[in-house]
Design a protein around this motif. Sequence first.
Motif, mmCIF file in Angstrom:
data_model
loop_
_atom_site.group_PDB
_atom_site.id
_atom_site.type_symbol
_atom_site.label_atom_id
_atom_site.label_comp_id
_atom_site.label_asym_id
_atom_site.label_seq_id
_atom_site.Cartn_x
_atom_site.Cartn_y
_atom_site.Cartn_z
ATOM 1 N N LEU A 1 6.136 11.403 0.405
ATOM 2 C CA LEU A 1 7.341 10.839 -0.199
ATOM 3 C C LEU A 1 7.203 10.751 -1.714
ATOM 4 N N GLY A 2 6.045 10.293 -2.191
ATOM 5 C CA GLY A 2 5.833 10.219 -3.628
ATOM 6 C C GLY A 2 5.940 11.575 -4.290
ATOM 7 N N ALA A 3 5.389 12.596 -3.634
ATOM 8 C CA ALA A 3 5.470 13.944 -4.189
ATOM 9 C C ALA A 3 6.916 14.432 -4.244
ATOM 10 N N ARG A 4 7.678 14.164 -3.212
ATOM 11 C CA ARG A 4 9.073 14.607 -3.187
ATOM 12 C C ARG A 4 9.915 13.876 -4.231
ATOM 13 N N LEU A 5 9.669 12.579 -4.392
ATOM 14 C CA LEU A 5 10.440 11.799 -5.365
ATOM 15 C C LEU A 5 10.132 12.198 -6.801
ATOM 16 N N GLY B 1 0.800 -1.213 0.000
ATOM 17 C CA GLY B 1 0.000 0.000 0.000
ATOM 18 C C GLY B 1 0.830 1.260 0.000
ATOM 19 N N PHE B 2 1.870 1.313 0.834
ATOM 20 C CA PHE B 2 2.731 2.497 0.913
ATOM 21 C C PHE B 2 3.359 2.786 -0.441
ATOM 22 N N ALA B 3 3.853 1.730 -1.100
ATOM 23 C CA ALA B 3 4.518 1.899 -2.389
ATOM 24 C C ALA B 3 3.545 2.285 -3.492
ATOM 25 N N THR B 4 2.266 1.991 -3.314
ATOM 26 C CA THR B 4 1.284 2.383 -4.319
ATOM 27 C C THR B 4 1.295 3.892 -4.511
ATOM 28 N N ASN B 5 1.433 4.635 -3.418
ATOM 29 C CA ASN B 5 1.561 6.086 -3.514
ATOM 30 C C ASN B 5 2.981 6.515 -3.879
ATOM 31 N N SER B 6 3.942 6.063 -3.107
ATOM 32 C CA SER B 6 5.297 6.593 -3.237
ATOM 33 C C SER B 6 5.958 6.242 -4.559
ATOM 34 N N MET B 7 5.558 5.128 -5.186
ATOM 35 C CA MET B 7 6.193 4.703 -6.426
ATOM 36 C C MET B 7 5.397 5.068 -7.681
ATOM 37 N N THR C 1 2.417 10.052 4.909
ATOM 38 C CA THR C 1 3.823 10.085 4.517
ATOM 39 C C THR C 1 4.051 9.472 3.146
ATOM 40 N N SER C 2 3.278 8.474 2.769
ATOM 41 C CA SER C 2 3.443 7.862 1.452
ATOM 42 C C SER C 2 3.161 8.865 0.341
ATOM 43 N N LEU C 3 2.150 9.708 0.524
ATOM 44 C CA LEU C 3 1.867 10.761 -0.441
ATOM 45 C C LEU C 3 2.963 11.810 -0.457
#
Length: 553
Positions: free
Chosen positions: A261-265, A231-237, A257-259
């Motif tokens: 992190l994804g936005a920052r990446l 689930g976390f990687a669904t947002n961050s990746m 945090t997943s959102l």
Amino acid sequence: MANPSAVCNGHLHHHHQKQNNLLKSGIHKKNGITKGMKKNGVSNGTVYKKKFVEHFEQAPMYVAVLTFLGFGVGTIFGYLRDFMRAWGLEKRNLAAEREEQKDFVPLYQDFENFYTRNLYMRIRDNWNRPICSVPGPQFDLMERVTDDYNWTFRFTGRIIKNVINMGSYNYLGFAETDVNALKTVTIELQKYGTGICSTRQEMGTLDKHVELEKLVATFLGVEDAMVFGMGFATNSMNIPALVGKGCLILSDELNHTSLVLGARLSGATIRIFKHNNIQSLENLLRDAIVYGQPRSRRAWRKIIILVEGIYSMEGSIVRLPEIVSLKKKYKAYLYLDEAHSIGAVGATGRGVVEYFGMSPDDVDVLMGTFTKSFGAAGGYIAGKKDLVDFLRTHSHSAVYATSMCPPVAEQIIRAMKCLMGLDGTTQGLQRVQQLGKNTRYFRRRLHEMGFIIYGNDDSPVVPLLLYMPGKIGAFARRMLEKNIGVVVVGFPATPITESRARFCVSAAHTREMLDTVLNALDELGDFLHLKYSRYSKSSHPELYEETRLELED
């Protein structure tokens, strides 16, 4: 609204002429969606089909003063103990820099670890407690004790039985071990084994994944869907695959945090709007269209709004009708994270889109997880077929991450078919209805007792404010003594003055269980003096009392 496939191929450009026309025609209208908002955050019905009530009552001033005082006293004693450790008067338990490296840039920042050493460590026993059963409405807990003030723990060998579980995200009660319910999962386990050992793009796509993705798309009422193992990687990746340099992300300040992190990446420009604050979001959208990118003043390639369905620390529900109206007005995209709302709200458990009686087509990117309501693991992204096809090729998770294991996929299929009534029963609908009843009952009783709780009346996430740091540990320990497991949260996960206990209501909770918890809370609330409510129903005043900023022609 342009085709959502433009989210992935980058062809949508906000031309300046269109922006100027938009500003002249739309910004100055006084009958827009931001007009008509009542002071307590309840809409007058212009965009809402049902009453929308959220509570964010402010604590009395003395509570804030005592909270800061508590942190101040803890900090003073922390520095005293650090002084004693430096002179060898007290044992140093945390990692320290080696003497021969003292001239290097510090690997362990002393001040950054100060909170962990001296404040968190004193109440560390309230977290990471090992569970040794299914996390259903009740669970079994392995007893542990400490001989060095929570620096280390040892197990006693005793099992604490039948602890009422008020902390797990088991909203619909699908975290279960019933043999008949898990029969199909057992069959898939025997057929496929436990792992895939490959990514989706290589040899990791099975017929189970195809079946699940078709079912998710049908359940949500969209063209297509793709599932992921985490689930976390669904947002961050996946966010980095949708936006990049030259794009603008407008993110709620309380996003997961997943959102973040994804936005920052992604490399996109990020701007933050106040939590669930439509005025703050509209101001950012307006500025983005008027001024464009910094320095160059070129139009943004894409503007995407990131929000959650239910915010897991506040218990609030996204103001989706207003955000969708803004999205359409300013030609932006909307990314909706339904990790906590899918299955938990809506007449048939289809999330906040159904809760507000809206169309799934109003949201460009629908994201959710299977880790809460479905008692499994992983996540999904759903929407237009063009969007999903793009992610199948460009998603970092699809390219590099191991596929979802088949037994987990079957558990999701089992739970989702139950919700849809495809198992030939109405059990899924009954679970959704029971969750709603339990949620409203639990929240109403807490209000009546005089506790300050945050969030929407229909949200199964129920934060109960504790405020003072010393009460975090006392609350969790005494609740466990009464055989009730709770989650307590403090700074830095929350604002320093808003430490809280977070309850997660489940459809599997019986009325007797909830009454047992409520009676314990009533008693503990008097003992710890936690009943701060003055029965105010107002929301955060700063959210809806801002002066609207209008641009002049």
